[in-house]
Structure formats: C-alpha cells, structure tokens
Enzyme design. Structure first.
Site, PDB file in Angstrom:
ATOM      1  N   HIS A 124     -17.973 -18.675 -70.460  1.00  0.00           N
ATOM      2  CA  HIS A 124     -19.275 -18.934 -71.084  1.00  0.00           C
ATOM      3  C   HIS A 124     -20.265 -17.795 -70.858  1.00  0.00           C
ATOM      4  CE1 HIS A 124     -20.311 -20.498 -66.973  1.00  0.00           C
ATOM      5  NE2 HIS A 124     -21.485 -19.968 -67.277  1.00  0.00           N
ATOM      6  N   ASP A 184     -12.542 -22.064 -68.551  1.00  0.00           N
ATOM      7  CA  ASP A 184     -13.783 -21.289 -68.530  1.00  0.00           C
ATOM      8  C   ASP A 184     -13.604 -19.962 -67.801  1.00  0.00           C
ATOM      9  OD1 ASP A 184     -16.420 -20.757 -69.173  1.00  0.00           O
ATOM     10  OD2 ASP A 184     -17.217 -21.723 -67.378  1.00  0.00           O
ATOM     11  N   SER A 194     -22.743 -17.484 -62.166  1.00  0.00           N
ATOM     12  CA  SER A 194     -21.479 -17.755 -62.867  1.00  0.00           C
ATOM     13  C   SER A 194     -20.615 -16.504 -62.923  1.00  0.00           C
ATOM     14  CB  SER A 194     -21.775 -18.234 -64.286  1.00  0.00           C
ATOM     15  OG  SER A 194     -22.429 -19.484 -64.281  1.00  0.00           O
TER      16      SER A 194
END
Length: 215
Positions: free
Chosen positions: A108, A138, A215
């Site tokens: 993402h 992901d 992230s």
C-alpha cells in the site's frame, strides 16, 4: 521541579518523604533492584538496524478528467475541458534485504505510484523500480542501483516469544531513522486492515510506538 518519593529502607524505622531533583528521580527509577534482571541494552540493535531501514517517497501523477459543465457550454468555448488532478505524494519505510539494493516494503506504500524514491540513512537518494507486489500479504519488492548496502537478516517469527523486547524502526511523520521500543504483546493478529479479498494477515502486536510512515 521536585518530586516527592516515599522511601522505606532498613535504615528507616518509619516511612519518610525524601525530596530529590527530577533527574535524580529518573536515575533512581532506572536502577535495577536486587531481585530484578538488568534492563536490556537496545543500543546495539538500534545502531545496526537504522542503516538498513530506508525512507520511501512516492508520487502519483494527477489523472486527467473531462469537464462537461453546462456553464462551459454557454459561457465557455462550447466544448468539454480536460483537467488534471494535483499530484499525490506519500511516504513509508522499507528494509534492505540484499547488498545489491533489493528492498521490501508494504504494497500500500507504493500502490499506483508513478515514481518511487529511496532515501538511505546517510541521506543518499535513489530512484527505485518496482520488481513485484503481493496485495494479499501487502508486500512489495523494489530495487535501487547500488552495491555494498547494509542488510537485515530474516528470522523465524515462530521462535518469537511473548514479552520479548522489540524495536520499531522507521520514518513516522517523515522523521527519518526513528527508533521506538516495546515488547511483543501478541502474535498472529488478524485485524482486517488489508482490503484485499484474499488477504493473509499475521501481525506481531507490540506496544512500541508505530505511526503513519512506519509502514
């Protein structure tokens, strides 16, 4: 300021209030007691991980769309107009896994990005190319053209134990090379954060501070 501490030792017959400076109180609080284990020293892990964690910056060119506004028809040139949305930018973190520039990040972070830049801990910046993605987990793999890079080794999360100390290293809020500490609170967490229909989630839960950009 000053902090009042209750102190009770074998030297006192009754509890007494001892007033100390704030920095003294912090030192007293950090001293291990006779029955406690020494506090962990995380400096080695921090110093050897921040060089392998990179700052990823992405940009997405604005898409064009047509405008068929009725006012354009009467008061403009009578036709439709093509307008461009503003460029979108984002940021995240990645981990160097090979000396020749392969980097793992979240899907993402780079999803639909037109340009991907990687900033190393020493402030060098490189353009990156996308190698592959796996939306179900992901995960994405990118690469920069550089050699001799510091790497982090993979380990087996099955061997991880609850209560073990862990570090979260990343770039929250575009602040590079940030390290926070905590413990392993739980394993194999599925919290439904991945929107992919075939998602596979097995997160390690920790109380180390993790914010946008980690992230």
């Amino acid at each position: 300021g000053f902090i009042a501490l209750w102190a009770y030792t074998r030297y006192f017959d009754d509890p007494k209030i001892v007033t100390v400076q704030q920095d003294q109180a912090m030192r007293y609080a950090s001293l291990p007691t006779a029955n406690s284990a020494p506090l962990p020293d995380l400096t080695f892990a921090a110093e050897n991980s921040i060089h392998s964690v990179v700052h990823i910056k992405v940009s997405q060119k604005g898409n064009y769309y047509s405008s068929n506004n009725i006012f354009d028809y009467f008061f403009g040139d009578g036709g439709s107009h093509s307008q461009q949305m503003p460029m979108r930018q984002g940021a995240g973190s990645g981990v160097i896994i090979s000396p020749d520039g392969y980097i793992v990040t979240n899907n993402h972070v780079i999803d639909e990005a037109d340009e991907i830049s990687v900033v190393l801990n020493d402030k060098r910046e490189f353009k990156a190319k996308l190698i592959g993605t796996d939306p179900s987990t992901d995960i994405a793999l990118i690469k920069i053209d550089e050699a001799g890079l510091p790497t982090l080794k993979f380990s087996n999360s099955d061997d991880l134990k609850l209560g073990e100390w862990v570090l979260a290293v990343g770039n929250p809020f575009n602040l590079t090379s940030t390290v926070t500490a905590g413990i392993v609170s739980a394993k194999s967490r599925d919290i439904g954060i991945n929107p992919d229909q075939m998602r596979i989630e097995s997160f390690i839960q920790t109380d180390a501070a993790v914010n946008q950009g980690n992230s």
